[in-house]
Design an enzyme around this catalytic site. Structure first.
Site, PDB file in Angstrom:
ATOM      1  N   ASN A   1     -10.309   0.697   0.425  1.00  0.00           N
ATOM      2  CA  ASN A   1      -9.298   0.453   1.467  1.00  0.00           C
ATOM      3  C   ASN A   1      -9.827   0.831   2.847  1.00  0.00           C
ATOM      4  O   ASN A   1     -10.341   1.935   3.029  1.00  0.00           O
ATOM      5  CB  ASN A   1      -8.056   1.312   1.216  1.00  0.00           C
TER       6      ASN A   1
ATOM      7  N   ASP B   1       0.855  -1.192   0.000  1.00  0.00           N
ATOM      8  CA  ASP B   1       0.000   0.000   0.000  1.00  0.00           C
ATOM      9  C   ASP B   1       0.894   1.246   0.000  1.00  0.00           C
ATOM     10  O   ASP B   1       1.815   1.344   0.828  1.00  0.00           O
ATOM     11  CB  ASP B   1      -0.859  -0.066   1.281  1.00  0.00           C
TER      12      ASP B   1
HETATM   13  P1  13P Z   1      -8.529   4.331   6.566  1.00  0.00           P
HETATM   14  O1  13P Z   1      -7.510   4.044   7.617  1.00  0.00           O
HETATM   15  O2  13P Z   1      -9.059   5.734   6.665  1.00  0.00           O
HETATM   16  O3  13P Z   1      -9.602   3.318   6.488  1.00  0.00           O
HETATM   17  O4  13P Z   1      -7.746   4.306   5.162  1.00  0.00           O
HETATM   18  C1  13P Z   1      -7.066   3.143   4.789  1.00  0.00           C
HETATM   19  C2  13P Z   1      -6.370   3.344   3.484  1.00  0.00           C
HETATM   20  O5  13P Z   1      -6.836   4.046   2.629  1.00  0.00           O
HETATM   21  C3  13P Z   1      -5.114   2.610   3.264  1.00  0.00           C
HETATM   22  O6  13P Z   1      -4.520   2.948   2.059  1.00  0.00           O
END
Ligand code: 13P
Length: 287
Positions: free
Chosen positions: A233, A85
Protein backbone atom coordinates in the site's frame (compact mmCIF):
# COMPACT_ATOMS: atom_id res chain seq x y z
CA UNK A 1 -12.22 -4.48 -18.41
CA UNK A 2 -14.68 -4.49 -15.50
CA UNK A 3 -13.55 -4.26 -11.89
CA UNK A 4 -12.32 -7.51 -10.35
CA UNK A 5 -11.60 -8.73 -6.82
CA UNK A 6 -8.03 -8.93 -5.49
CA UNK A 7 -8.01 -12.70 -5.04
CA UNK A 8 -6.67 -13.91 -8.39
CA UNK A 9 -4.21 -11.03 -8.82
CA UNK A 10 -2.72 -11.54 -5.34
CA UNK A 11 -2.45 -15.32 -5.57
CA UNK A 12 -0.70 -14.91 -8.92
CA UNK A 13 1.64 -12.30 -7.41
CA UNK A 14 2.50 -14.53 -4.45
CA UNK A 15 3.30 -17.39 -6.81
CA UNK A 16 5.36 -15.16 -9.12
CA UNK A 17 7.14 -13.36 -6.25
CA UNK A 18 6.08 -9.83 -7.07
CA UNK A 19 3.62 -7.44 -5.42
CA UNK A 20 0.54 -5.62 -6.66
CA UNK A 21 0.40 -1.97 -5.62
CA UNK A 22 -2.53 -0.52 -3.73
CA UNK A 23 -2.53 3.18 -4.43
CA UNK A 24 -4.95 5.31 -2.45
CA UNK A 25 -7.47 7.57 -4.15
CA UNK A 26 -7.49 11.17 -2.89
CA UNK A 27 -9.52 12.84 -5.64
CA UNK A 28 -10.23 12.78 -9.38
CA UNK A 29 -6.62 13.46 -10.39
CA UNK A 30 -5.26 10.63 -8.25
CA UNK A 31 -7.79 8.24 -9.77
CA UNK A 32 -6.88 9.28 -13.32
CA UNK A 33 -3.14 9.10 -12.60
CA UNK A 34 -3.26 5.64 -11.00
CA UNK A 35 -5.41 4.11 -13.75
CA UNK A 36 -3.20 5.61 -16.47
CA UNK A 37 -0.04 4.42 -14.69
CA UNK A 38 -1.34 0.84 -14.42
CA UNK A 39 -2.38 0.81 -18.08
CA UNK A 40 0.99 2.26 -19.20
CA UNK A 41 2.83 -0.42 -17.21
CA UNK A 42 0.34 -3.20 -18.11
CA UNK A 43 0.08 -3.96 -14.40
CA UNK A 44 -2.78 -5.18 -12.22
CA UNK A 45 -3.69 -2.48 -9.69
CA UNK A 46 -5.70 -1.93 -6.52
CA UNK A 47 -7.43 1.39 -5.91
CA UNK A 48 -7.63 1.93 -2.15
CA UNK A 49 -10.17 4.19 -0.48
CA UNK A 50 -9.79 4.87 3.23
CA UNK A 51 -12.77 5.90 5.32
CA UNK A 52 -12.01 9.62 5.81
CA UNK A 53 -11.89 10.00 2.01
CA UNK A 54 -15.42 8.66 1.51
CA UNK A 55 -17.21 11.89 2.53
CA UNK A 56 -14.36 13.97 1.07
CA UNK A 57 -14.92 12.48 -2.39
CA UNK A 58 -18.72 12.64 -2.18
CA UNK A 59 -19.64 9.16 -0.93
CA UNK A 60 -19.12 5.54 -1.91
CA UNK A 61 -21.39 5.62 -4.98
CA UNK A 62 -19.65 8.72 -6.37
CA UNK A 63 -16.28 7.01 -6.00
CA UNK A 64 -17.47 3.75 -7.54
CA UNK A 65 -19.14 5.63 -10.42
CA UNK A 66 -16.06 7.80 -11.01
CA UNK A 67 -13.77 4.76 -11.18
CA UNK A 68 -16.06 2.87 -13.55
CA UNK A 69 -16.54 5.87 -15.84
CA UNK A 70 -12.82 6.65 -15.99
CA UNK A 71 -12.03 3.01 -16.80
CA UNK A 72 -14.46 3.18 -19.71
CA UNK A 73 -13.21 6.60 -20.84
CA UNK A 74 -9.53 5.53 -20.83
CA UNK A 75 -10.35 2.00 -22.11
CA UNK A 76 -8.47 0.46 -19.20
CA UNK A 77 -7.65 -3.14 -20.06
CA UNK A 78 -5.64 -4.20 -16.97
CA UNK A 79 -7.26 -5.85 -13.90
CA UNK A 80 -8.39 -3.22 -11.39
CA UNK A 81 -9.80 -3.86 -7.90
CA UNK A 82 -11.69 -1.17 -5.98
CA UNK A 83 -10.90 -1.76 -2.32
CA UNK A 84 -12.07 -0.24 0.95
CA UNK A 85 -8.92 0.46 3.00
CA UNK A 86 -9.12 -0.02 6.80
CA UNK A 87 -12.89 -0.52 7.00
CA UNK A 88 -13.64 -0.08 10.70
CA UNK A 89 -17.02 -1.81 10.94
CA UNK A 90 -19.13 -4.55 9.35
CA UNK A 91 -21.56 -1.83 8.23
CA UNK A 92 -19.09 0.25 6.26
CA UNK A 93 -17.77 -2.89 4.52
CA UNK A 94 -21.30 -3.88 3.47
CA UNK A 95 -22.06 -0.35 2.29
CA UNK A 96 -18.89 -0.37 0.17
CA UNK A 97 -19.81 -3.74 -1.38
CA UNK A 98 -23.33 -2.46 -2.03
CA UNK A 99 -21.86 0.58 -3.82
CA UNK A 100 -19.86 -1.71 -6.14
CA UNK A 101 -16.50 -2.08 -4.40
CA UNK A 102 -14.94 -5.41 -5.33
CA UNK A 103 -12.84 -5.77 -2.20
CA UNK A 104 -12.86 -4.65 1.43
CA UNK A 105 -10.46 -4.55 4.33
CA UNK A 106 -12.03 -5.14 7.73
CA UNK A 107 -9.62 -3.72 10.27
CA UNK A 108 -10.66 -5.06 13.67
CA UNK A 109 -7.02 -5.24 14.80
CA UNK A 110 -7.64 -2.97 17.80
CA UNK A 111 -10.15 -5.50 19.20
CA UNK A 112 -9.17 -8.77 20.88
CA UNK A 113 -8.56 -11.81 18.69
CA UNK A 114 -12.00 -13.38 19.27
CA UNK A 115 -13.77 -10.18 18.24
CA UNK A 116 -11.45 -9.69 15.25
CA UNK A 117 -12.14 -13.26 14.06
CA UNK A 118 -15.91 -12.83 14.60
CA UNK A 119 -16.35 -9.63 12.60
CA UNK A 120 -13.83 -10.67 9.92
CA UNK A 121 -15.77 -13.93 9.41
CA UNK A 122 -19.06 -12.08 8.96
CA UNK A 123 -17.55 -9.67 6.45
CA UNK A 124 -15.86 -12.51 4.57
CA UNK A 125 -19.09 -14.52 4.29
CA UNK A 126 -20.96 -11.54 2.85
CA UNK A 127 -18.14 -10.47 0.52
CA UNK A 128 -17.61 -13.96 -0.88
CA UNK A 129 -21.29 -14.27 -1.81
CA UNK A 130 -20.71 -11.24 -4.05
CA UNK A 131 -17.38 -12.52 -5.42
CA UNK A 132 -15.49 -9.78 -3.55
CA UNK A 133 -12.25 -10.25 -1.63
CA UNK A 134 -11.37 -9.47 1.99
CA UNK A 135 -8.21 -8.29 3.75
CA UNK A 136 -7.82 -8.54 7.54
CA UNK A 137 -5.29 -7.01 9.92
CA UNK A 138 -3.56 -8.31 13.02
CA UNK A 139 -1.28 -6.39 15.38
CA UNK A 140 -1.06 -2.61 15.16
CA UNK A 141 0.14 -0.61 12.16
CA UNK A 142 0.86 2.83 13.58
CA UNK A 143 1.59 6.23 12.10
CA UNK A 144 0.22 9.71 11.56
CA UNK A 145 -2.08 10.23 14.56
CA UNK A 146 -0.32 7.50 16.58
CA UNK A 147 2.60 9.22 18.26
CA UNK A 148 4.85 6.20 18.46
CA UNK A 149 8.46 5.96 17.37
CA UNK A 150 9.48 3.06 15.15
CA UNK A 151 11.57 1.40 17.85
CA UNK A 152 8.50 0.83 19.98
CA UNK A 153 6.77 -1.01 17.15
CA UNK A 154 8.18 -4.49 17.81
CA UNK A 155 5.88 -5.03 20.80
CA UNK A 156 2.94 -4.59 18.44
CA UNK A 157 4.04 -7.13 15.83
CA UNK A 158 1.36 -9.62 14.85
CA UNK A 159 1.68 -12.99 16.60
CA UNK A 160 2.10 -15.91 14.17
CA UNK A 161 -0.30 -18.26 15.99
CA UNK A 162 -3.01 -15.57 15.94
CA UNK A 163 -2.51 -15.14 12.19
CA UNK A 164 -2.90 -18.89 11.63
CA UNK A 165 -6.13 -18.98 13.65
CA UNK A 166 -7.56 -15.91 11.92
CA UNK A 167 -6.69 -17.26 8.47
CA UNK A 168 -8.18 -20.68 9.20
CA UNK A 169 -11.34 -19.53 10.95
CA UNK A 170 -12.33 -16.61 8.71
CA UNK A 171 -11.40 -17.63 5.15
CA UNK A 172 -9.93 -14.19 4.35
CA UNK A 173 -8.11 -13.75 1.04
CA UNK A 174 -5.09 -11.82 2.31
CA UNK A 175 -3.64 -10.67 5.57
CA UNK A 176 -1.91 -7.53 6.83
CA UNK A 177 0.18 -8.49 9.85
CA UNK A 178 1.66 -5.46 11.62
CA UNK A 179 5.43 -5.96 11.42
CA UNK A 180 6.90 -2.51 12.01
CA UNK A 181 5.72 -0.53 8.99
CA UNK A 182 3.91 2.76 9.64
CA UNK A 183 1.51 4.96 7.71
CA UNK A 184 2.96 8.32 6.69
CA UNK A 185 6.60 9.41 6.92
CA UNK A 186 8.97 7.22 8.99
CA UNK A 187 10.47 8.74 12.09
CA UNK A 188 13.82 7.03 12.35
CA UNK A 189 15.01 3.86 10.68
CA UNK A 190 12.20 1.46 9.65
CA UNK A 191 12.55 -1.89 11.40
CA UNK A 192 10.48 -4.53 9.63
CA UNK A 193 10.11 -8.02 11.11
CA UNK A 194 11.14 -10.09 8.09
CA UNK A 195 11.63 -13.34 9.99
CA UNK A 196 8.12 -13.12 11.41
CA UNK A 197 6.83 -12.19 7.94
CA UNK A 198 8.35 -15.33 6.43
CA UNK A 199 6.93 -17.45 9.23
CA UNK A 200 3.39 -16.01 8.87
CA UNK A 201 3.57 -16.47 5.11
CA UNK A 202 4.67 -20.09 5.46
CA UNK A 203 2.11 -20.94 8.15
CA UNK A 204 -0.93 -19.25 6.60
CA UNK A 205 -0.14 -19.62 2.89
CA UNK A 206 -1.94 -16.29 2.36
CA UNK A 207 -0.68 -13.36 0.29
CA UNK A 208 0.59 -10.83 2.86
CA UNK A 209 -0.01 -7.08 2.71
CA UNK A 210 2.53 -4.40 3.59
CA UNK A 211 0.90 -1.16 4.73
CA UNK A 212 2.93 2.04 4.90
CA UNK A 213 4.83 1.39 1.67
CA UNK A 214 6.00 5.02 1.38
CA UNK A 215 9.48 5.97 2.51
CA UNK A 216 10.80 2.42 2.75
CA UNK A 217 14.20 1.75 1.13
CA UNK A 218 13.96 -0.30 -2.08
CA UNK A 219 15.88 -3.21 -0.48
CA UNK A 220 13.26 -3.48 2.29
CA UNK A 221 10.47 -3.56 -0.29
CA UNK A 222 12.26 -6.32 -2.23
CA UNK A 223 12.94 -8.28 0.95
CA UNK A 224 9.27 -7.99 1.95
CA UNK A 225 8.27 -9.39 -1.45
CA UNK A 226 10.66 -12.31 -1.11
CA UNK A 227 9.25 -12.91 2.41
CA UNK A 228 5.67 -13.43 1.14
CA UNK A 229 4.30 -9.90 0.64
CA UNK A 230 2.08 -9.76 -2.46
CA UNK A 231 0.34 -6.40 -1.92
CA UNK A 232 1.98 -3.11 -0.98
CA UNK A 233 0.00 0.00 0.00
CA UNK A 234 1.27 3.43 -0.98
CA UNK A 235 -0.25 6.83 -0.45
CA UNK A 236 2.12 9.34 1.19
CA UNK A 237 4.81 9.18 -1.53
CA UNK A 238 2.18 9.96 -4.19
CA UNK A 239 0.74 12.79 -2.08
CA UNK A 240 4.23 14.24 -1.68
CA UNK A 241 4.87 14.07 -5.44
CA UNK A 242 1.55 15.82 -6.07
CA UNK A 243 1.97 18.56 -3.49
CA UNK A 244 5.62 19.31 -4.31
CA UNK A 245 4.63 19.88 -7.95
CA UNK A 246 1.79 22.21 -7.02
CA UNK A 247 3.99 24.09 -4.52
CA UNK A 248 6.73 24.67 -7.11
CA UNK A 249 4.26 25.74 -9.78
CA UNK A 250 2.56 28.27 -7.52
CA UNK A 251 5.88 29.65 -6.28
CA UNK A 252 6.97 30.14 -9.88
CA UNK A 253 3.57 31.48 -11.02
CA UNK A 254 2.15 33.47 -8.08
CA UNK A 255 -0.59 34.97 -10.27
CA UNK A 256 -1.90 31.63 -11.60
CA UNK A 257 -5.58 30.93 -10.96
CA UNK A 258 -6.75 28.20 -13.38
CA UNK A 259 -6.53 24.92 -11.39
CA UNK A 260 -5.67 22.97 -14.56
CA UNK A 261 -2.34 24.80 -14.75
CA UNK A 262 -1.11 23.11 -11.57
CA UNK A 263 -3.33 20.03 -11.41
CA UNK A 264 -2.25 18.66 -14.79
CA UNK A 265 1.48 18.65 -13.83
CA UNK A 266 0.47 17.31 -10.40
CA UNK A 267 -1.42 14.46 -12.05
CA UNK A 268 1.61 13.69 -14.21
CA UNK A 269 3.81 13.63 -11.10
CA UNK A 270 1.45 11.19 -9.35
CA UNK A 271 1.44 8.98 -12.45
CA UNK A 272 5.25 8.96 -12.60
CA UNK A 273 5.41 8.11 -8.88
CA UNK A 274 2.96 5.21 -9.31
CA UNK A 275 4.76 3.87 -12.39
CA UNK A 276 8.06 3.85 -10.48
CA UNK A 277 6.45 1.86 -7.64
CA UNK A 278 4.86 -0.61 -10.06
CA UNK A 279 8.29 -1.28 -11.61
CA UNK A 280 9.91 -1.64 -8.19
CA UNK A 281 7.20 -4.07 -7.04
CA UNK A 282 7.78 -6.22 -10.16
CA UNK A 283 4.14 -6.05 -11.32
CA UNK A 284 4.84 -4.27 -14.63
CA UNK A 285 3.76 -6.48 -17.53
CA UNK A 286 1.81 -8.83 -15.23
CA UNK A 287 -1.70 -7.74 -16.26
P1 13P B 1 1.60 5.33 3.26
O1 13P B 1 0.75 6.56 3.22
O2 13P B 1 2.62 5.39 4.36
O3 13P B 1 2.20 4.99 1.95
O4 13P B 1 0.64 4.12 3.68
C1 13P B 1 -0.48 3.84 2.88
C2 13P B 1 -1.27 2.72 3.47
O5 13P B 1 -0.73 1.82 4.06
C3 13P B 1 -2.72 2.73 3.25
O6 13P B 1 -3.35 1.69 3.91
Amino acid sequence: MTLVSMTAMLNKALEGRYAVGQFNLNNLEFTQAILLAAEAEQAPVILGVSEPYIPYMGGLKTISGMVRSLMEHYRISVPVALHLDHGSTYDVCIRALHAGFTSVMIDASHHDLEHNIGVTSRVTQAAHVLGASVEAELGRITGREDDLVVDEAEGMYAVSEDCVRLARETGVDCLAPALGSVHGPYRGQPKLGFKRMEEISRLTGLPLVLHGGSGLPDEEILQAISSGTAKINVNTDNQMACTATIRTYLQEHPNAYDPRNYLIPAREAIQASVQAKIRLFGSAGKA
